[in-house]
Design a protein around this motif. Sequence first.
Motif, PDB file in Angstrom:
ATOM      1  N   MET A   1       0.812  -1.207   0.000  1.00  0.00           N
ATOM      2  CA  MET A   1       0.000   0.000   0.000  1.00  0.00           C
ATOM      3  C   MET A   1       0.854   1.269   0.000  1.00  0.00           C
ATOM      4  SD  MET A   1      -2.987  -1.053   2.682  1.00  0.00           S
ATOM      5  CE  MET A   1      -3.237   0.667   3.059  1.00  0.00           C
ATOM      6  N   SER A   2       2.042   1.230   0.677  1.00  0.00           N
ATOM      7  CA  SER A   2       2.857   2.421   0.826  1.00  0.00           C
ATOM      8  C   SER A   2       4.155   2.293   0.040  1.00  0.00           C
ATOM      9  CB  SER A   2       3.179   2.669   2.305  1.00  0.00           C
ATOM     10  OG  SER A   2       2.004   2.896   3.042  1.00  0.00           O
ATOM     11  N   ARG A   3       4.659   3.406  -0.425  1.00  0.00           N
ATOM     12  CA  ARG A   3       5.965   3.424  -1.071  1.00  0.00           C
ATOM     13  C   ARG A   3       7.064   3.651  -0.038  1.00  0.00           C
ATOM     14  NH1 ARG A   3       4.907   7.564  -5.907  1.00  0.00           N
ATOM     15  NH2 ARG A   3       3.768   8.640  -4.258  1.00  0.00           N
ATOM     16  N   LEU A   4       6.801   4.515   0.953  1.00  0.00           N
ATOM     17  CA  LEU A   4       7.716   4.721   2.074  1.00  0.00           C
ATOM     18  C   LEU A   4       6.958   4.432   3.352  1.00  0.00           C
ATOM     19  CD1 LEU A   4       9.517   8.047   1.080  1.00  0.00           C
ATOM     20  CD2 LEU A   4      10.405   5.732   0.885  1.00  0.00           C
ATOM     21  N   ALA A   5       7.637   3.883   4.340  1.00  0.00           N
ATOM     22  CA  ALA A   5       6.982   3.549   5.596  1.00  0.00           C
ATOM     23  C   ALA A   5       6.629   4.818   6.367  1.00  0.00           C
ATOM     24  CB  ALA A   5       7.898   2.670   6.436  1.00  0.00           C
ATOM     25  N   PRO A   6       5.564   4.778   7.172  1.00  0.00           N
ATOM     26  CA  PRO A   6       5.242   5.922   8.031  1.00  0.00           C
ATOM     27  C   PRO A   6       6.394   6.213   8.989  1.00  0.00           C
ATOM     28  CG  PRO A   6       3.396   4.398   7.928  1.00  0.00           C
ATOM     29  CD  PRO A   6       4.555   3.712   7.265  1.00  0.00           C
ATOM     30  N   LEU A   7       6.500   7.462   9.369  1.00  0.00           N
ATOM     31  CA  LEU A   7       7.574   7.899  10.256  1.00  0.00           C
ATOM     32  C   LEU A   7       7.247   7.569  11.707  1.00  0.00           C
ATOM     33  CD1 LEU A   7       8.083  11.434   8.671  1.00  0.00           C
ATOM     34  CD2 LEU A   7       9.536   9.426   8.327  1.00  0.00           C
ATOM     35  N   ASN A   8       8.286   7.392  12.509  1.00  0.00           N
ATOM     36  CA  ASN A   8       8.121   7.183  13.944  1.00  0.00           C
ATOM     37  C   ASN A   8       8.432   8.434  14.743  1.00  0.00           C
ATOM     38  OD1 ASN A   8       7.418   4.408  13.747  1.00  0.00           O
ATOM     39  ND2 ASN A   8       9.590   3.917  13.404  1.00  0.00           N
ATOM     40  N   GLU A   9       8.937   9.451  14.084  1.00  0.00           N
ATOM     41  CA  GLU A   9       9.189  10.736  14.717  1.00  0.00           C
ATOM     42  C   GLU A   9       8.963  11.830  13.679  1.00  0.00           C
ATOM     43  OE1 GLU A   9      14.037  10.927  14.159  1.00  0.00           O
ATOM     44  OE2 GLU A   9      13.188  10.291  16.078  1.00  0.00           O
ATOM     45  N   ILE A  10       8.807  13.057  14.156  1.00  0.00           N
ATOM     46  CA  ILE A  10       8.487  14.172  13.269  1.00  0.00           C
ATOM     47  C   ILE A  10       9.769  14.899  12.879  1.00  0.00           C
ATOM     48  CG2 ILE A  10       7.156  16.287  13.010  1.00  0.00           C
ATOM     49  CD1 ILE A  10       5.476  13.748  13.356  1.00  0.00           C
ATOM     50  N   PRO A  11      10.112  14.940  11.586  1.00  0.00           N
ATOM     51  CA  PRO A  11      11.328  15.646  11.155  1.00  0.00           C
ATOM     52  C   PRO A  11      11.188  17.159  11.296  1.00  0.00           C
ATOM     53  CG  PRO A  11      10.116  14.793   9.270  1.00  0.00           C
ATOM     54  CD  PRO A  11       9.427  14.266  10.485  1.00  0.00           C
ATOM     55  N   ALA A  12      12.309  17.831  11.360  1.00  0.00           N
ATOM     56  CA  ALA A  12      12.322  19.269  11.632  1.00  0.00           C
ATOM     57  C   ALA A  12      11.670  20.087  10.524  1.00  0.00           C
ATOM     58  CB  ALA A  12      13.765  19.740  11.854  1.00  0.00           C
ATOM     59  N   GLY A 327       1.022   8.310  11.305  1.00  0.00           N
ATOM     60  CA  GLY A 327       0.005   7.707  12.141  1.00  0.00           C
ATOM     61  C   GLY A 327      -0.590   8.674  13.150  1.00  0.00           C
ATOM     62  N   ALA A 328      -0.912   8.159  14.347  1.00  0.00           N
ATOM     63  CA  ALA A 328      -1.517   8.990  15.389  1.00  0.00           C
ATOM     64  C   ALA A 328      -0.598  10.145  15.769  1.00  0.00           C
ATOM     65  CB  ALA A 328      -1.843   8.138  16.612  1.00  0.00           C
ATOM     66  N   LEU A 329       0.702   9.901  15.793  1.00  0.00           N
ATOM     67  CA  LEU A 329       1.659  10.961  16.106  1.00  0.00           C
ATOM     68  C   LEU A 329       1.537  12.101  15.111  1.00  0.00           C
ATOM     69  CD1 LEU A 329       4.153  12.044  17.653  1.00  0.00           C
ATOM     70  CD2 LEU A 329       5.572  10.703  16.072  1.00  0.00           C
ATOM     71  N   GLY A 330       1.419  11.775  13.828  1.00  0.00           N
ATOM     72  CA  GLY A 330       1.295  12.804  12.811  1.00  0.00           C
ATOM     73  C   GLY A 330       0.023  13.610  12.954  1.00  0.00           C
ATOM     74  N   HIS A 333       0.332  15.892  15.911  1.00  0.00           N
ATOM     75  CA  HIS A 333       1.246  16.995  15.617  1.00  0.00           C
ATOM     76  C   HIS A 333       0.589  18.018  14.705  1.00  0.00           C
ATOM     77  CE1 HIS A 333       4.836  18.712  13.355  1.00  0.00           C
ATOM     78  NE2 HIS A 333       5.027  19.106  14.596  1.00  0.00           N
ATOM     79  N   LEU A 334      -0.149  17.561  13.704  1.00  0.00           N
ATOM     80  CA  LEU A 334      -0.859  18.493  12.829  1.00  0.00           C
ATOM     81  C   LEU A 334      -1.841  19.343  13.623  1.00  0.00           C
ATOM     82  CD1 LEU A 334      -1.794  19.530   9.985  1.00  0.00           C
ATOM     83  CD2 LEU A 334      -3.508  17.716  10.080  1.00  0.00           C
ATOM     84  N   LEU A 335      -2.612  18.727  14.505  1.00  0.00           N
ATOM     85  CA  LEU A 335      -3.568  19.481  15.322  1.00  0.00           C
ATOM     86  C   LEU A 335      -2.850  20.493  16.198  1.00  0.00           C
ATOM     87  CD1 LEU A 335      -6.045  16.621  16.274  1.00  0.00           C
ATOM     88  CD2 LEU A 335      -6.549  18.620  14.847  1.00  0.00           C
TER      89      LEU A 335
END
Length: 365
Positions: A1-12, A327-330, A333-335
């Motif tokens: 389903m994905s080309r790149l895996a979801p991130l586990n942390e938020i990049p700068a 995921g939920a972290l993203g 963070h967006l909110l």
Amino acid sequence: MSRLAPLNEIPADLVSARDYERYALERLDGNALAYLQGGAGDELTCQANLQAWQEWALLPRMLRDLRGGHTRCQLLGDSLQHPIVLAPIAYQHLFHAEGERASALAAGVMGGAAVLSSFASTRLEEVAEVAQGPLWFQLYWQGSGPATLALAQRAEAAGYRALVLTVDAPVSGVRNREQRAGFRLPPDIRAVNLEQAVQLLPLPEGGSAVFNGLMAVAPGWQDVAWLCQHSRLPVLLKGILHVEDARLAVEAGAAGVIVSNHGGRVLDSQWPALRSLASIRAELGAGVPVLVDGGIRRGSDVFKALALGADAVLIGRPYAHALATAGALGVAHLLRLLREELEVTMALCGCRDLSGISGEMVQRL
């Protein structure tokens, strides 16, 4: 389903809703992107939704005492930390393995509310189990009053706080981007909360699949009134653009309305929802909850919506981008980003709280 895996942390470099869209485009396959990014027809309404926010400028007030300011609000009896609600988006397992569970968890952790789609790819009870904030359930009319009410009562039993009856999509939009991509749901993703498809009436010879099929089982105002009378949860009508329809919604018993054109996914060349907001607020007065969605990408857009009469806003594609990215972290963070942008906008415009945001602080360009 994905080309790149979801991130586990938020990049700068991930500092805005637009950045999340950029990251999501790298992670989702063409099938999922066609579903998420596309709209009806030539996608003119999608473009108009974004443009509408740029037609309004802020007119700040200076030198006010803003100590103790906040973005808290009351919505349908619940206290929220901010007025940004996650809109219903179907089949969220297209974007992340945790799907709707991750989105609802993030909304609650950040002190907000979320709306679960009828076409969710996670059982509504499972979403309620992980939610830490208010959940609303989006309803599509199920072909009859009893079938619709049964689904609503299931949501009520699971702890959902309101119903969002979507009235602007009795027929699916003609989504050319999906057609060109050959969009198909993967075999492991389906609308798990809908036990069976709506039963359509047999078509008469030469009859239209639209008018004699789908529209023959679509709801009318009498059905809205019936649902409002029989549901113990407040009902919001989503998909209202016309002032007269807003009035009829309240007369039918709706607790409020969501001014929306379905994110441009149903009918192309529609009027942007933002342009209907002020007139609908004027028609309904101050006591009826009015929300708006469509094209919101910044906290300043949220400010403009509140200035023009909204009690709260809904976001859709931006949080799907965040979900696909991390995921939920993203989503959380967006909110946080949108809330911080709203706080900065309020501070620079001279507003201590949401009640201080008024129509005098925005001007049409």
